[in-house]
Design a protein around this motif. Sequence first.
Motif, PDB file in Angstrom:
ATOM      1  N   LEU A  58       0.723  -1.146   0.080  1.00  0.00           N
ATOM      2  CA  LEU A  58       0.009  -0.048   0.001  1.00  0.00           C
ATOM      3  C   LEU A  58       0.979   1.217  -0.094  1.00  0.00           C
ATOM      4  CD1 LEU A  58       0.533   0.668   3.116  1.00  0.00           C
ATOM      5  CD2 LEU A  58      -1.565  -0.598   3.468  1.00  0.00           C
ATOM      6  N   ASP A  59       0.201   2.259  -0.124  1.00  0.00           N
ATOM      7  CA  ASP A  59       0.947   3.585  -0.076  1.00  0.00           C
ATOM      8  C   ASP A  59       1.116   4.012   1.420  1.00  0.00           C
ATOM      9  OD1 ASP A  59       1.906   6.318  -0.129  1.00  0.00           O
ATOM     10  OD2 ASP A  59       0.835   6.629  -2.003  1.00  0.00           O
ATOM     11  N   TYR A  60       2.198   3.932   1.837  1.00  0.00           N
ATOM     12  CA  TYR A  60       2.471   4.043   3.602  1.00  0.00           C
ATOM     13  C   TYR A  60       2.034   5.555   3.770  1.00  0.00           C
ATOM     14  CZ  TYR A  60       4.356   3.586   8.170  1.00  0.00           C
ATOM     15  OH  TYR A  60       4.974   3.555   9.485  1.00  0.00           O
ATOM     16  N   ARG A  61       2.276   6.576   2.945  1.00  0.00           N
ATOM     17  CA  ARG A  61       2.241   7.825   3.412  1.00  0.00           C
ATOM     18  C   ARG A  61       0.498   8.292   3.171  1.00  0.00           C
ATOM     19  NH1 ARG A  61       7.103   7.510   1.655  1.00  0.00           N
ATOM     20  NH2 ARG A  61       8.905   8.435   2.966  1.00  0.00           N
ATOM     21  N   ARG A  62      -0.287   7.489   2.585  1.00  0.00           N
ATOM     22  CA  ARG A  62      -1.509   8.036   2.070  1.00  0.00           C
ATOM     23  C   ARG A  62      -2.630   7.075   2.560  1.00  0.00           C
ATOM     24  NH1 ARG A  62      -2.088   9.112  -4.140  1.00  0.00           N
ATOM     25  NH2 ARG A  62      -4.082   9.769  -3.248  1.00  0.00           N
ATOM     26  N   ASP A  63      -2.300   5.717   2.848  1.00  0.00           N
ATOM     27  CA  ASP A  63      -3.184   4.850   2.865  1.00  0.00           C
ATOM     28  C   ASP A  63      -3.609   4.309   4.586  1.00  0.00           C
ATOM     29  OD1 ASP A  63      -3.723   4.639   0.461  1.00  0.00           O
ATOM     30  OD2 ASP A  63      -2.498   2.637  -0.149  1.00  0.00           O
ATOM     31  N   LEU A  64      -2.498   4.655   5.185  1.00  0.00           N
ATOM     32  CA  LEU A  64      -2.820   4.187   6.776  1.00  0.00           C
ATOM     33  C   LEU A  64      -4.063   4.922   7.276  1.00  0.00           C
ATOM     34  CD1 LEU A  64       0.765   3.698   7.953  1.00  0.00           C
ATOM     35  CD2 LEU A  64      -0.532   2.082   6.891  1.00  0.00           C
ATOM     36  N   PRO A  65      -4.414   4.122   8.545  1.00  0.00           N
ATOM     37  CA  PRO A  65      -5.738   4.795   9.099  1.00  0.00           C
ATOM     38  C   PRO A  65      -5.396   5.601  10.277  1.00  0.00           C
ATOM     39  CG  PRO A  65      -5.081   2.563   9.899  1.00  0.00           C
ATOM     40  CD  PRO A  65      -4.161   2.713   8.927  1.00  0.00           C
ATOM     41  N   GLY A  66      -4.230   6.390  10.394  1.00  0.00           N
ATOM     42  CA  GLY A  66      -3.804   7.304  11.265  1.00  0.00           C
ATOM     43  C   GLY A  66      -2.496   8.039  11.083  1.00  0.00           C
ATOM     44  N   PRO A  67      -2.319   8.898  11.757  1.00  0.00           N
ATOM     45  CA  PRO A  67      -1.190   9.876  11.377  1.00  0.00           C
ATOM     46  C   PRO A  67       0.316   9.189  11.620  1.00  0.00           C
ATOM     47  CG  PRO A  67      -1.921  10.237  13.785  1.00  0.00           C
ATOM     48  CD  PRO A  67      -2.830   9.423  12.983  1.00  0.00           C
ATOM     49  N   ILE A  68       1.055   9.479  10.593  1.00  0.00           N
ATOM     50  CA  ILE A  68       2.515   9.062  10.698  1.00  0.00           C
ATOM     51  C   ILE A  68       3.428  10.127  11.185  1.00  0.00           C
ATOM     52  CG2 ILE A  68       4.358   8.683   9.309  1.00  0.00           C
ATOM     53  CD1 ILE A  68       2.290   7.748   7.282  1.00  0.00           C
ATOM     54  N   VAL A  69       4.002   9.713  12.215  1.00  0.00           N
ATOM     55  CA  VAL A  69       5.128  10.571  13.165  1.00  0.00           C
ATOM     56  C   VAL A  69       6.557   9.863  12.958  1.00  0.00           C
ATOM     57  CG1 VAL A  69       3.118  11.807  14.515  1.00  0.00           C
ATOM     58  CG2 VAL A  69       4.565   9.669  15.435  1.00  0.00           C
ATOM     59  N   ARG A  70       7.432  11.027  13.315  1.00  0.00           N
ATOM     60  CA  ARG A  70       8.777  10.540  13.376  1.00  0.00           C
ATOM     61  C   ARG A  70       9.410  10.350  14.541  1.00  0.00           C
ATOM     62  NH1 ARG A  70      11.392  10.013   8.100  1.00  0.00           N
ATOM     63  NH2 ARG A  70       9.770  10.025   6.641  1.00  0.00           N
ATOM     64  N   ASP A  71       8.938  10.970  15.639  1.00  0.00           N
ATOM     65  CA  ASP A  71       9.771  10.944  17.022  1.00  0.00           C
ATOM     66  C   ASP A  71       8.716  11.022  18.007  1.00  0.00           C
ATOM     67  OD1 ASP A  71       8.808  13.581  17.548  1.00  0.00           O
ATOM     68  OD2 ASP A  71      10.813  14.433  16.457  1.00  0.00           O
ATOM     69  N   VAL A  72       9.023  10.756  19.119  1.00  0.00           N
ATOM     70  CA  VAL A  72       8.205  10.353  20.197  1.00  0.00           C
ATOM     71  C   VAL A  72       7.372  11.768  20.673  1.00  0.00           C
ATOM     72  CG1 VAL A  72       7.655  10.087  22.940  1.00  0.00           C
ATOM     73  CG2 VAL A  72       9.207   8.771  21.360  1.00  0.00           C
ATOM     74  N   ASP A  73       7.883  13.041  20.526  1.00  0.00           N
ATOM     75  CA  ASP A  73       7.314  14.226  20.667  1.00  0.00           C
ATOM     76  C   ASP A  73       6.145  14.731  19.708  1.00  0.00           C
ATOM     77  OD1 ASP A  73       8.841  14.920  22.961  1.00  0.00           O
ATOM     78  OD2 ASP A  73      10.265  16.084  21.740  1.00  0.00           O
TER      79      ASP A  73
END
Length: 790
Positions: free
Chosen positions: A724-739
């Motif tokens: 799938l398209d990881y950046r568009r298809d997932l059911p929630g936000p994508i974040v890069r760090d804990v903050d």
Amino acid sequence: MPSIRSILRRSSLLQKWRWAPYFLSYALLARFTRVRPGRIVFLSDSRAGYSGNLAFLRDEVLRQDPGAEIIGIFKRGLRSRRPLRDMVRLPWMTATAQTIVVDDFYPLIYPFHIRPATRLVQVWHAAGAFKRVGYSRAGLPGGPIPGSIIHRNYTDVTVSSEGVRPDYAEAFGVDLDRVKALGVPRTDVFFDERIIREAGRAVRARYGVPEGTRIALYAPTFRGNGQLTATFDYDGVDWATLAHDLADDFVLLVKMHPFVRPLTVARPGTVGVLDVSADREITQLLMAADVLITDYSSTIFEYALLRRPVVFFCPDLQEYTAERDFYHPFSEYVTGPLVTDPTGLAQAILDARYEAGSTDFLERFMGACDGRSSERITRELILTPREGGRPEAAAPGGSSPAPTRASGAMGLRLLVAYTARVALNVAYAPLRLLPRRRKVVMISREHESVPGDFVDLAAAITRADPSIRIVTLVRMVPPGYLAKIGYALHMLTQLFHVATSRVLVIDTYSMVASLLRHGRGLTVVQIWHALGAFKKFGLSILDHEEGRDRRLARAMRMHAGYDMVLASGEDCRPAFAEAFGTTPDRVTVAPLPRVDRLLDPDRARITRDRIRAVHPHLQGRRVAVFAPTFRLDGTVTVDTAVLARALEGIGIHLVVKVHPLMATDFGPHVDTAPGFSTQEMLDVADLFITDYSSALYEAAVLGIPSYFLAPDLDEYTASRDFYLDYRRDLPGPIVRDVDELVASIRAGEGTADAARAFAARWVQVPQDAGMSTTACADTIAAAVIRSVDA
């Protein structure tokens, strides 16, 4: 008649040549390969994964050098069989390592002539210098035999104080200048008051100890010469009487050494005594204890850092001294009351007080421990090239083999693959003359026990047609030569049942499914063990870093011969056709039976009750389940302790669930909810967090708001990629760090509606299910029965 083990122990020559395949391979590889800068290899034959000193050092290496390549090769114990792949993997990884780290006796590596550019660092698991070990036991029972080579090839040894350097130089038979007083990594947390407080609360919550009750921890050492002969058979304590004498002031926790079995302390009617030996590491228990009771255990040194009282219970002092002895007179270690008669133990515990003179004891035995041991050892040894040789540049192109594969052995592996292919077909040929029966055989090498999907499918087939015989053959490929002979016999059983069945159901690659020429009369059904279509796998990633070599896949007819492939949703069909090398018309939409379990409210309620009974601290809490994906090197790219603290700050309790093959020790302040699977923990989850785990589909089915913490997304995409398209298809936000994650959770960016919409696309439950709680299993069962009757 003497045993083979006793003969080996008496002969240094036999001991050395027992490891010939390893040290000869190492010698050859060291001659013709280059050291990989930043490749750090951790070895242990007494741990199933990263824990103790090794866990602290791994985390510190990644903190100081995030680009370091961390490899861990572990065995639960010396008696555990070593995986066959280690014959290739271990020599390759150690021959190309900048630094090798061990923390205990590791016999396989002692015949190695460590190359000049590599460090072999011993970070011994015990602090101080108490019981004699190694060459210090020469002439004592269990001491090294004449001519022994154990320990002598360490390039560096780290110890807890300047004062114990000569003791360790003697123990390991090395020059004094190789022994460095840099501290003990696992003691770093003893200088963090917050961690100490949290550990105390965690232990009390785990074992139900009220805040007002003091904790006495009984932690004796083992008896015997080492891991293979360790025992503890002293049973002179009347636990019920001791608990009664301590009254309500104390609860007694009993922690046996990991080498020995727990004592029977919780007899019916005994109150106030708890066996806590299931805790592999003792650090949290020490931090929670108000009094330590021990005999000759090196835990006295770590516990001294807490400046709390110790009671020495030594009913066999004379015998132990004669058989094992100490580096210094026993009286110099005794910083509290010494008890030899169990009748005086309770009073000694009640009267125990910390002795101020213990400050000198600390300086003598723990002077190098100041909360920064991991930092020093990592900086000065692990990440610093050895002076005897400078690690050369990496191979052209900068590529490196995955830990489970060694490209130099590909010719041999191809030969083995083609040989196995011919041998299996030769053995199968006469069995094909047998008549096929109304029988379904289910085969898996993915699990140690029958998976739930097989159980539910078998039940559905039996409900629909009790006359069909069902056979389940589930067994993982075991390590060790002798065990593999047993597995070969198991494969003969597989051949018989495949030859006499009409349907073969598998949930991963199976040699008997793909290597054999079955002819007519058998339908092969692949019900792949994961929902959805997330990370690329199978034929989609041949020759990728995380995939198989194309030549080996061809030799093993990887995923060939499937008549029917099941996928959980319509959008999964193209991905599964690509992964299995088949046509889309052979891919049928039919979610796994586990979806029935996920959607069964009665089962969910029972599971929640079970979890909260075992882990009562989860009751009434908002729970986030973090399930990172499995990686070949066993690492997790997120600092779970930092993540746990950050979520606690917004009122969310973190539970970390990892793949069964990954280490689960993340320190005293990270909850892993042992005893329950990831799928089960989803029944108490309010949030789901992952990087690339397919468990996201189970969470979506349950409508759990999901968040994707992916600090290495670009690198992972390059090595594995997704359907799938990881950046568009997932059911929630994508974040890069804990903050970023915390801010996203505060904002409520992950929603149940998004999760359910994602599930509707990728996991499509049969529309005519009605009120059935077994619709998915029934659908697959119907397809299997049609094939049986075809």
